[in-house]
Write an enzyme that holds these catalytic residues in place. Structure first.
Site, PDB file in Angstrom:
ATOM      1  N   GLU A 227      -1.633  -7.113   7.393  1.00  0.00           N
ATOM      2  CA  GLU A 227      -0.276  -6.894   7.882  1.00  0.00           C
ATOM      3  C   GLU A 227       0.006  -7.826   9.061  1.00  0.00           C
ATOM      4  O   GLU A 227      -0.916  -8.338   9.715  1.00  0.00           O
ATOM      5  CB  GLU A 227      -0.120  -5.427   8.308  1.00  0.00           C
ATOM      6  CG  GLU A 227       1.229  -5.034   8.895  1.00  0.00           C
ATOM      7  CD  GLU A 227       2.400  -5.288   7.954  1.00  0.00           C
ATOM      8  OE1 GLU A 227       2.605  -6.466   7.578  1.00  0.00           O
ATOM      9  OE2 GLU A 227       3.121  -4.336   7.626  1.00  0.00           O
TER      10      GLU A 227
ATOM     11  N   HIS B  48       0.819  -1.212   0.000  1.00  0.00           N
ATOM     12  CA  HIS B  48       0.000   0.000   0.000  1.00  0.00           C
ATOM     13  C   HIS B  48       0.857   1.268   0.000  1.00  0.00           C
ATOM     14  O   HIS B  48       2.027   1.256   0.395  1.00  0.00           O
ATOM     15  CB  HIS B  48      -0.925   0.013   1.225  1.00  0.00           C
ATOM     16  CG  HIS B  48      -0.185  -0.019   2.530  1.00  0.00           C
ATOM     17  ND1 HIS B  48       0.407   1.090   3.088  1.00  0.00           N
ATOM     18  CD2 HIS B  48       0.085  -1.040   3.377  1.00  0.00           C
ATOM     19  CE1 HIS B  48       0.984   0.772   4.220  1.00  0.00           C
ATOM     20  NE2 HIS B  48       0.811  -0.531   4.425  1.00  0.00           N
TER      21      HIS B  48
END
Length: 229
Positions: free
Chosen positions: A92, A13
């Site tokens: 994550e 990202h």
């Protein structure tokens, strides 16, 4: 007819507000910063130029910063029509009790060497949360699966079933795939597909919004790797 070699494009990202503020994020849900939005658009322009890249599916996490990046890339590349799967397995790494703490402050609290070991050691687990994750996006799952902190190894173990079940078969069938995820979750995936040692994964960095392009044969052997800086 010879089956085409499939491409797997991995994108971390764009910069999040937590990246900007040098804060551990993990499963905390934070948006992209203004810089991160611009980075995501630029990543989209890079993905758009990948020769013969025609993904059939987009895969991302259930965290806003990755979803926003995936949507921006899809918009730039005219991929908005593609199916997109959002899965917690691409989240994550869970940084446990470190999440929300400034990284410099964590070094003062725990010591630089200890923090470095937690961040980079393949099997090192940070201090765990004392309570399970309370977030509606995970309510439909067995809470026993939800981590309260993870090593990179544990991140890899919860990520790889999704890869083998949903991404690998598509690649082996010659279908390009786009994955938009996170720094550590992508490091865990890269370690597996490149067969990187526990010692060498410490040196691997995945910068924000720099597409990594793998070309695979039908046996999932890497034919080519390119990083689009």
């Amino acid at each position: 007819m010879k089956r085409k070699l499939a491409k797997l494009v991995l994108v971390r990202h764009g910069e999040s507000v937590a990246n900007r503020d040098n804060v551990y994020t993990g499963w905390n849900d934070v948006p992209l910063s203004k810089k991160g939005i611009a980075q995501a658009k630029n990543a989209g322009l890079k993905v758009e130029k990948i020769a013969e890249f025609a993904p059939t599916h987009i895969h991302t996490s259930v965290l806003s910063r990755a979803i926003m990046t995936a949507n921006i890339i899809a918009d730039v590349c005219s991929f908005l029509y593609l199916p997109i799967t959002k899965t917690w397995r691409l989240n994550e790494r869970h940084y446990g009790a470190l999440r929300g703490i400034n990284k410099d402050v964590s070094k003062k609290i725990f010591g630089t060497n200890q923090v470095l070991e937690w961040r980079r050691g393949f099997d090192s687990v940070p201090p765990l949360l004392t309570q399970p994750v309370q977030d509606r996006r995970y309510q439909k799952y067995d809470m026993r699966l939800m981590p309260q902190g993870e090593s990179l190894h544990q991140t890899q173990e919860r990520l790889m079933p999704y890869f083998w079940d949903h991404i690998a078969p598509e690649l082996m069938a010659g279908h390009d795939q786009l994955v938009v995820a996170h720094g550590s979750s992508l490091r865990a995936l890269i370690k597996k597909i490149e067969d990187i040692s526990n010692e060498d994964i410490v040196k691997v960095e995945v910068p924000n919004a720099e597409p990594i392009v793998y070309t695979f044969d039908t046996d999932l052997h890497i034919v080519k790797k390119e990083i689009l800086h």
